[in-house]
Write a protein that holds these residues in place. Structure first.
Motif, PDB file in Angstrom:
ATOM      1  N   SER A  28      14.292  -8.319 -12.637  1.00  0.00           N
ATOM      2  CA  SER A  28      12.859  -8.613 -12.660  1.00  0.00           C
ATOM      3  C   SER A  28      12.115  -8.214 -11.386  1.00  0.00           C
ATOM      4  O   SER A  28      11.049  -7.602 -11.467  1.00  0.00           O
ATOM      5  N   LYS A  29      12.648  -8.513 -10.232  1.00  0.00           N
ATOM      6  CA  LYS A  29      11.951  -8.179  -8.989  1.00  0.00           C
ATOM      7  C   LYS A  29      11.849  -6.663  -8.811  1.00  0.00           C
ATOM      8  O   LYS A  29      10.790  -6.135  -8.462  1.00  0.00           O
ATOM      9  N   THR A  30      12.926  -5.962  -9.090  1.00  0.00           N
ATOM     10  CA  THR A  30      12.939  -4.510  -8.954  1.00  0.00           C
ATOM     11  C   THR A  30      11.980  -3.861  -9.944  1.00  0.00           C
ATOM     12  O   THR A  30      11.243  -2.943  -9.588  1.00  0.00           O
ATOM     13  N   VAL A  31      11.982  -4.347 -11.176  1.00  0.00           N
ATOM     14  CA  VAL A  31      11.088  -3.797 -12.203  1.00  0.00           C
ATOM     15  C   VAL A  31       9.637  -4.019 -11.806  1.00  0.00           C
ATOM     16  O   VAL A  31       8.800  -3.120 -11.930  1.00  0.00           O
ATOM     17  N   GLN A  32       9.349  -5.199 -11.301  1.00  0.00           N
ATOM     18  CA  GLN A  32       7.989  -5.525 -10.888  1.00  0.00           C
ATOM     19  C   GLN A  32       7.519  -4.601  -9.761  1.00  0.00           C
ATOM     20  O   GLN A  32       6.384  -4.143  -9.752  1.00  0.00           O
ATOM     21  N   GLN A  33       8.394  -4.298  -8.839  1.00  0.00           N
ATOM     22  CA  GLN A  33       8.032  -3.462  -7.692  1.00  0.00           C
ATOM     23  C   GLN A  33       7.815  -1.997  -8.069  1.00  0.00           C
ATOM     24  O   GLN A  33       7.146  -1.272  -7.347  1.00  0.00           O
ATOM     25  N   GLN A  34       8.392  -1.559  -9.185  1.00  0.00           N
ATOM     26  CA  GLN A  34       8.279  -0.160  -9.571  1.00  0.00           C
ATOM     27  C   GLN A  34       6.879   0.228 -10.010  1.00  0.00           C
ATOM     28  O   GLN A  34       6.487   1.375  -9.887  1.00  0.00           O
ATOM     29  N   GLY A  35       6.132  -0.678 -10.562  1.00  0.00           N
ATOM     30  CA  GLY A  35       4.767  -0.380 -10.992  1.00  0.00           C
ATOM     31  C   GLY A  35       4.720   0.561 -12.185  1.00  0.00           C
ATOM     32  O   GLY A  35       3.958   1.522 -12.197  1.00  0.00           O
ATOM     33  N   PHE A  36       5.529   0.278 -13.216  1.00  0.00           N
ATOM     34  CA  PHE A  36       5.581   1.144 -14.387  1.00  0.00           C
ATOM     35  C   PHE A  36       4.220   1.291 -15.068  1.00  0.00           C
ATOM     36  O   PHE A  36       3.836   2.381 -15.464  1.00  0.00           O
ATOM     37  N   TYR A  37       3.496   0.192 -15.205  1.00  0.00           N
ATOM     38  CA  TYR A  37       2.183   0.260 -15.858  1.00  0.00           C
ATOM     39  C   TYR A  37       1.238   1.143 -15.056  1.00  0.00           C
ATOM     40  O   TYR A  37       0.522   1.979 -15.616  1.00  0.00           O
ATOM     41  N   GLU A  38       1.223   0.961 -13.764  1.00  0.00           N
ATOM     42  CA  GLU A  38       0.326   1.745 -12.912  1.00  0.00           C
ATOM     43  C   GLU A  38       0.686   3.226 -12.961  1.00  0.00           C
ATOM     44  O   GLU A  38      -0.194   4.090 -12.988  1.00  0.00           O
ATOM     45  N   PHE A  39       1.983   3.539 -12.985  1.00  0.00           N
ATOM     46  CA  PHE A  39       2.415   4.933 -13.099  1.00  0.00           C
ATOM     47  C   PHE A  39       1.887   5.533 -14.402  1.00  0.00           C
ATOM     48  O   PHE A  39       1.308   6.625 -14.400  1.00  0.00           O
ATOM     49  N   ARG A  40       2.060   4.816 -15.492  1.00  0.00           N
ATOM     50  CA  ARG A  40       1.595   5.325 -16.794  1.00  0.00           C
ATOM     51  C   ARG A  40       0.078   5.486 -16.799  1.00  0.00           C
ATOM     52  O   ARG A  40      -0.452   6.498 -17.281  1.00  0.00           O
ATOM     53  N   ASN A  96       0.812  -1.204   0.000  1.00  0.00           N
ATOM     54  CA  ASN A  96       0.000   0.000   0.000  1.00  0.00           C
ATOM     55  C   ASN A  96       0.856   1.270   0.000  1.00  0.00           C
ATOM     56  O   ASN A  96       0.439   2.290  -0.525  1.00  0.00           O
ATOM     57  N   ILE A  97       2.036   1.191   0.606  1.00  0.00           N
ATOM     58  CA  ILE A  97       2.924   2.357   0.634  1.00  0.00           C
ATOM     59  C   ILE A  97       3.359   2.707  -0.782  1.00  0.00           C
ATOM     60  O   ILE A  97       3.353   3.884  -1.171  1.00  0.00           O
ATOM     61  N   ARG A  98       3.727   1.714  -1.581  1.00  0.00           N
ATOM     62  CA  ARG A  98       4.131   1.970  -2.968  1.00  0.00           C
ATOM     63  C   ARG A  98       2.976   2.538  -3.781  1.00  0.00           C
ATOM     64  O   ARG A  98       3.144   3.465  -4.572  1.00  0.00           O
ATOM     65  N   HIS A  99       1.802   1.969  -3.601  1.00  0.00           N
ATOM     66  CA  HIS A  99       0.614   2.428  -4.324  1.00  0.00           C
ATOM     67  C   HIS A  99       0.292   3.878  -3.949  1.00  0.00           C
ATOM     68  O   HIS A  99      -0.010   4.706  -4.817  1.00  0.00           O
ATOM     69  N   ASP A 100       0.385   4.180  -2.677  1.00  0.00           N
ATOM     70  CA  ASP A 100       0.139   5.547  -2.200  1.00  0.00           C
ATOM     71  C   ASP A 100       1.174   6.514  -2.777  1.00  0.00           C
ATOM     72  O   ASP A 100       0.841   7.629  -3.186  1.00  0.00           O
ATOM     73  N   HIS A 101       2.417   6.072  -2.822  1.00  0.00           N
ATOM     74  CA  HIS A 101       3.482   6.917  -3.374  1.00  0.00           C
ATOM     75  C   HIS A 101       3.227   7.225  -4.853  1.00  0.00           C
ATOM     76  O   HIS A 101       3.417   8.368  -5.296  1.00  0.00           O
TER      77      HIS A 101
END
Length: 126
Positions: free
Chosen positions: A39-51, A1-6
């Motif tokens: 792969s793990k780092t890329v997955q955690q970044q949430g590139f699709y959600e950011f876009r 949730n912290i990443r999503h909020d960020h």
């Protein structure tokens, strides 16, 4: 949730600045996911959600979102002379061109994306 909020906070902050346009890269996330070191780092970044968030928040505020082509050399293109440095490694964080341009690689990419966006806007108006 912290990443999503960020992601919500950062995308809202960008849109609140009311830029004339926002230009982002179309990244090959599937290709990056195949690299077992990334792969793990890329997955955690949430590139699709950011876009996704950038696109819908920009639409609400009448800000055009420009997606740079996946193969646009944003990091490899010199922002001063326009020469492409084909042998640039991912580990090289400072971009050094033959023309004398020495700049941080990420700043170089940002300048090139800004110019890309401006060029797209000029073509759409003309």
């Amino acid at each position: 949730n912290i990443r999503h909020d960020h992601l919500h906070h950062i995308t809202s902050e960008i849109v609140k600045r009311e830029p004339s346009f926002i230009c982002i890269e179309d990244l090959n996330v599937n290709g990056m996911m195949k690299n077992r070191h990334l792969s793990k780092t890329v997955q955690q970044q949430g590139f699709y959600e950011f876009r996704r968030q950038m696109e819908y928040k920009s639409k609400w505020n009448n800000i055009q979102v420009i997606i740079a082509d996946r193969f646009f050399p944003s990091s490899k293109l010199c922002s001063c002379c326009g020469k492409i440095k084909k042998d640039l490694k991912l580990s090289e964080r400072i971009y050094k061109c033959e023309c004398g341009n020495v700049i941080d690689r990420d700043l170089q990419a940002a300048l090139n994306l800004k110019k890309y966006g401006e060029d797209v806007l000029k073509r759409s108006v003309a």
